[in-house]
Design an enzyme around this catalytic site. Sequence first.
Site: not given
Ligand code: NAP
Length: 256
Positions: A46, A156, A158, A161
């Site tokens: 994703d 689903t 950030y 979380s």
């Molecule tokens: P990233 O490594 O590209 O993504 C972090 C995780 O979020 C990966 O496991 C990714 O899945 C998953 N993800 C991304 N979009 C999603 C969605 N719409 N529904 C469910 N899971 C999703 O991290 P990044 O480059 O820092 O940031 C990209 C996105 O990651 C942000 O938009 C944010 O929403 C999310 N993120 C989440 C957290 C958290 O939950 N604490 C922290 C940082 C970022 P894949 O493994 O399939 O790529």
Amino acid sequence: MKKFGIVAKKDETSIQIEQIVKEKLTEKGWVYDKKNPQLVLCIGGDGTFLYAVHKYLDIIDNCSFLAIHTGTLGFFTDYTIDEVDECIFDVVNKDPIIRSVPLLKIVCENEAYYAVNEMRIENVVRTQLLDVKIDGVLFETFRGTGMCVSTQSGSTAYNRSLKGAVIEEGLNLLQLHEITGIHHQKYRSLGVPYIMDPHRKIEFFSDNFHDAILCYDQKHLLLDHAKKVEVSLSDKKVHFAKYRNINYLERLRDLY
Ligand code: NAP
């Protein structure tokens, strides 16, 4: 003549799949065009899809996206690593249904930024004060780390979380959620997610954004000199090329 581009994660498996997809589509008469693809194939996860959307933001109205996950199923990915041949067959032989999803538009200091998942204002250095106006009405004064505004697709990510609600595919809604808000006798804010009409405009005001960061998907910028950040759903949309229908429940079940 159909033109395609590929955005692959920089790991060995994704790079291998990228080569296979490129060769097979070229054999079938498709033309690789990195600059102006009609179809962007994303290979990775994703996160790779998000990267691809930002890469092709300038031509977002003229291209559609299709993604292959090299791990689990994902929310933006319709094929797994075992289904690469099926994916190529579908692309070559079928007409996709286009599903379009609006991007978030974030305006700060006269610049517009766009996001698929969410925008966050975060200050991990000191307590961030934010006056939150919704459609011009002062809704609350927030104190804490920050605020997150997510789309349905981002619910689903950030947002989950933060213990925000998962919003089902097809429901076009905005979700406002606090990031570690301070709540006691003196300070109080809503404290729970607020799922709202997608036409709402949310504005965050502060006299002091020093040390605060604006995160939008995987991108960020410093807010040091800002006074206001504005968020709404934009007219810009991501177009998904749908060759098959995957039940949302299956995606959700496979998430954890
Ligand atoms: P990233 O490594 O590209 O993504 C972090 C995780 O979020 C990966 O496991 C990714 O899945 C998953 N993800 C991304 N979009 C999603 C969605 N719409 N529904 C469910 N899971 C999703 O991290 P990044 O480059 O820092 O940031 C990209 C996105 O990651 C942000 O938009 C944010 O929403 C999310 N993120 C989440 C957290 C958290 O939950 N604490 C922290 C940082 C970022 P894949 O493994 O399939 O790529």
